[in-house]
Design an enzyme around this catalytic site. Structure first.
Site, PDB file in Angstrom:
ATOM      1  CD  GLU A 179      -2.306 -10.230   0.776  1.00  0.00           C
ATOM      2  OE1 GLU A 179      -2.447 -10.578   1.972  1.00  0.00           O
ATOM      3  OE2 GLU A 179      -2.423  -9.044   0.395  1.00  0.00           O
ATOM      4  CG  HIS A 207       4.438  -1.281  -0.327  1.00  0.00           C
ATOM      5  ND1 HIS A 207       4.529  -1.158   1.035  1.00  0.00           N
ATOM      6  CD2 HIS A 207       3.133  -1.542  -0.592  1.00  0.00           C
ATOM      7  CE1 HIS A 207       3.330  -1.323   1.577  1.00  0.00           C
ATOM      8  NE2 HIS A 207       2.459  -1.562   0.619  1.00  0.00           N
TER       9      HIS A 207
END
Lengths: 324, 323
Positions: free
Chosen positions: A57, A126
């Protein structure tokens, strides 16, 4: 139109209109996007402009900043807001600050899309709402799309703005069928008055919009005429629309999925007390996520976030306590 | 050795050295504040790289004053930036560590160690698809070669065959931490050699630096993917002005000072008879003048106005949307 189709349409049309628009992220190309947002774009625009990246990322956003410096208009997709923490240095220390620390010489036209929120039993790593982390940073624009219309127009605006935009989406919304309104004039920074009312202002955004709409039906039965505001833009915050509503209703509730402590609602309340203190008949009520990591178990998960039922109960209790 | 090139190398290195010494003096006087990272000792790297990589995009770390000078930025605008003045290259908002000049394709002054490497890599991607073969030059220190951003960047650049030169100036110390304490290799080209052609050079010799970058440039321009250069170099000063540098011995510093890039270039050029003594005297006089003018310009420049605090956060379109 499905919410994800509105996002796809915005990206597709932007890529067709301007060849400097590119999209990059994990599985955005050949796979079609983890939530199918970029479906069809790889075959249409090719691997140069629809870029499958490694699971890195920091590099997804860092690379995108470099592309923006080179004159492209990149759309970086982060698979879920939790993973954006790995890119936080690039988002905050670089994208948000380059214009300022270069005395205005650098321009970073970058859009970072992030699905987030509490979906269904994805557990703590998540399921998150990090909007306050981003909306507290000078130099970042933070938009939150709760519906197909804003998803389409808001994302298109984000792509063509000349500043870095964090574009928040909610994981539960992607497959939802929604009404799509053609708009002549659109301001990405303007809140939407979803429903007008005279008794009580409810401020919300992202997926909580739908929980509030559900709750509103019950509140209506109890004789309460609610005005619902969907923020759309978390930074800048459309405090004008909020203040005008509170002038009328004198009462305000904020409903957010975010954790309560230091959440989005905390900033909104602070701005309301600066601007609307003497208009209020009662303290502002915050209905927010509990201050716990999101649990896996469905019962506990639902206990950790606002639901229509809880929204109604908390509002009725608050009204009774304050005699309003 | 070509006479004109040697003259240019000498002038720029000397200008860099004297600029940094002036910055140090002005810091001691209180005219410059914050973190000030001097390039003294490392001029061969800054000048040799920028003279060779004369087109394309440059991304640097925060020890970048001499790189900026060698790229063509005006010393007076850099000094004014160090003074925090309105006339500074970044209007006094960046300071020593943030010298940006898009007109020179110079995106300098990233003060997050290794933070600029993914950005440089992304820029190289864009240049590749735009068909610009000049590519990208990214310079960083030995400390950055231990960071995740470094490994992600060499991986991506290699996987996608991007036109980028990774240039590490190995001065052996990440502030006070010796590279051997924290890296399995002291010779850092080992970290990249499975990804791309990688070599180690003498970074105290400006001609060697120049030639290595020319070779790397040809490699990336021919679409052969990234290239890695490690230059051994040394800073005579501490990491920044707030570092007394007590972790190094006088002997070690002396060993490197004997390899001084400026003095050795001059000596060699005189021995070979390709540049005469008169040129060096003239160059030194010119350097003195330019540096003095830079300091005077910085000292006499105005402070930024109060209203400028709120400018340059966003573009106009977004700024107008703010409450």
């Amino acid at each position: 139109m499905l919410y994800r189709e509105a996002l796809n349409k915005a990206i597709d049309e932007s890529m067709a209109a301007d060849e400097s628009v590119v999209i990059l992220g994990e599985d955005v190309g050949r796979y079609g996007g983890s939530y199918r947002v970029s479906e069809g774009l790889f075959s249409k625009y090719g691997e140069k402009r629809v870029i499958d990246t490694p699971i890195a990322e920091l590099s997804i956003v860092g690379n995108a900043i470099g592309m923006a410096i080179a004159g492209l208009r990149p759309i970086a997709e982060i698979m879920t807001v939790n993973f954006s923490l790995l890119a936080m240095d690039q988002i905050i220390n670089h994208a948000a600050k380059f214009r300022y620390m270069s005395g205005g010489k650098m321009t970073i036209p970058l859009t970072i899309r992030m699905p987030g929120g509490v979906s269904r039993q994805l557990a703590a790593q998540h399921s998150e709402n990090y909007e306050t982390l981003y909306s507290s940073i000078p130099g970042l624009i933070v938009l939150a799309a709760s519906n197909a219309t804003y998803a389409y127009y808001g994302l298109k605006s984000a792509i063509f703005l000349n500043d870095p935009v964090v574009f928040l989406e909610h994981e539960l919304l992607y497959p939802m069928e929604m009404e799509f309104k053609e708009l002549k004039n659109f301001d990405p920074f303007k809140a939407e008055i979803v429903k007008e009312g005279k008794d009580l202002t409810i401020i919300t955004y992202l997926k909580m919009r739908y929980d509030v709409l559900e709750a509103e039906k019950e509140l209506r039965k109890a004789g309460i005429d609610v005005e619902i505001i969907d923020l759309n833009s978390l930074r800048p915050l459309d405090i004008e629309t909020i203040a005008n509503s509170i002038k009328k209703t004198k009462k305000c509730v904020i409903v957010e999925e975010d954790h309560k402590t230091g959440g989005m609602g905390a900033e909104i309340v602070a701005q309301i007390q600066e601007k609307c203190f003497y208009d209020l008949d009662a303290p502002v009520l915050r209905i927010a996520g509990e201050d716990v990591p999101i649990p896996y178990n469905r019962k506990l998960e639902l206990l950790s976030i606002p639901t229509p039922d809880k929204i109604v109960k908390k509002i009725l209790k608050w009204k009774a306590e304050n005699g309003i | 050795m070509n006479s004109a090139r040697v003259k240019k190398f000498y002038y720029l290195m000397k200008l860099g050295r004297e600029f940094e010494l002036a910055a140090k003096r002005e810091y001691m006087k209180g005219n410059i504040a914050g973190f000030l990272h001097l390039d003294i000792g490392q001029e061969a790297v800054s000048v040799g790289t920028m003279q060779a990589f004369d087109k394309g995009d440059v991304f640097t770390h925060y020890r970048e004053h001499v790189l900026a000078i060698a790229r063509g930025m005006e010393p007076k605008h850099i000094m004014a930036e160090l003074f925090g003045k309105k006339t500074g290259v970044s209007k006094g908002k960046g300071g020593s560590m943030h010298l940006f000049e898009p007109k020179l394709d110079f995106y300098g002054g990233d003060a997050i160690v290794a933070g600029h490497l993914p950005i440089a890599t992304g820029c190289a991607y864009a240049r590749k698809i735009q068909g610009e073969n000049a590519g990208v030059f990214a310079i960083f220190g030995d400390g950055a070669s231990n960071a995740g951003a470094f490994f992600e960047s060499i991986n991506i650049a290699s996987a996608w065959k991007l036109p980028i030169i990774f240039f590490v100036e190995n001065n052996y110390y990440a502030i006070g931490t010796h590279i051997s304490w924290v890296s399995p290799f002291v010779e850092l080209y080992n970290k990249a050699k499975n990804y791309m052609p990688s070599k180690r050079i003498n970074g105290m010799d400006v001609c060697e630096v120049y030639n290595a970058v020319m070779e790397a440039k040809e490699h990336i321009e021919n679409g052969l993917g990234p290239y890695f250069i490690e230059a051994e170099t040394y800073r005579y000063e501490g990491h920044s002005m707030s570092d007394a540098g007590k972790y190094r011995s006088e002997e070690e510093i002396e060993i490197f000072k004997r390899r001084d890039p400026i003095e050795n270039l001059k000596k060699k050029a005189l021995e070979l008879g390709i540049v005469d003594e008169k040129y060096f005297q003239e160059a030194d006089a010119k350097v003195e003048k330019v540096v003095n003018e830079a300091v005077e310009f910085a000292a006499s420049s105005p402070e930024p106005e109060d209203y400028e605090l709120f400018e340059d956060v966003f573009c106009k379109e977004c700024e107008n949307a703010l409450p």
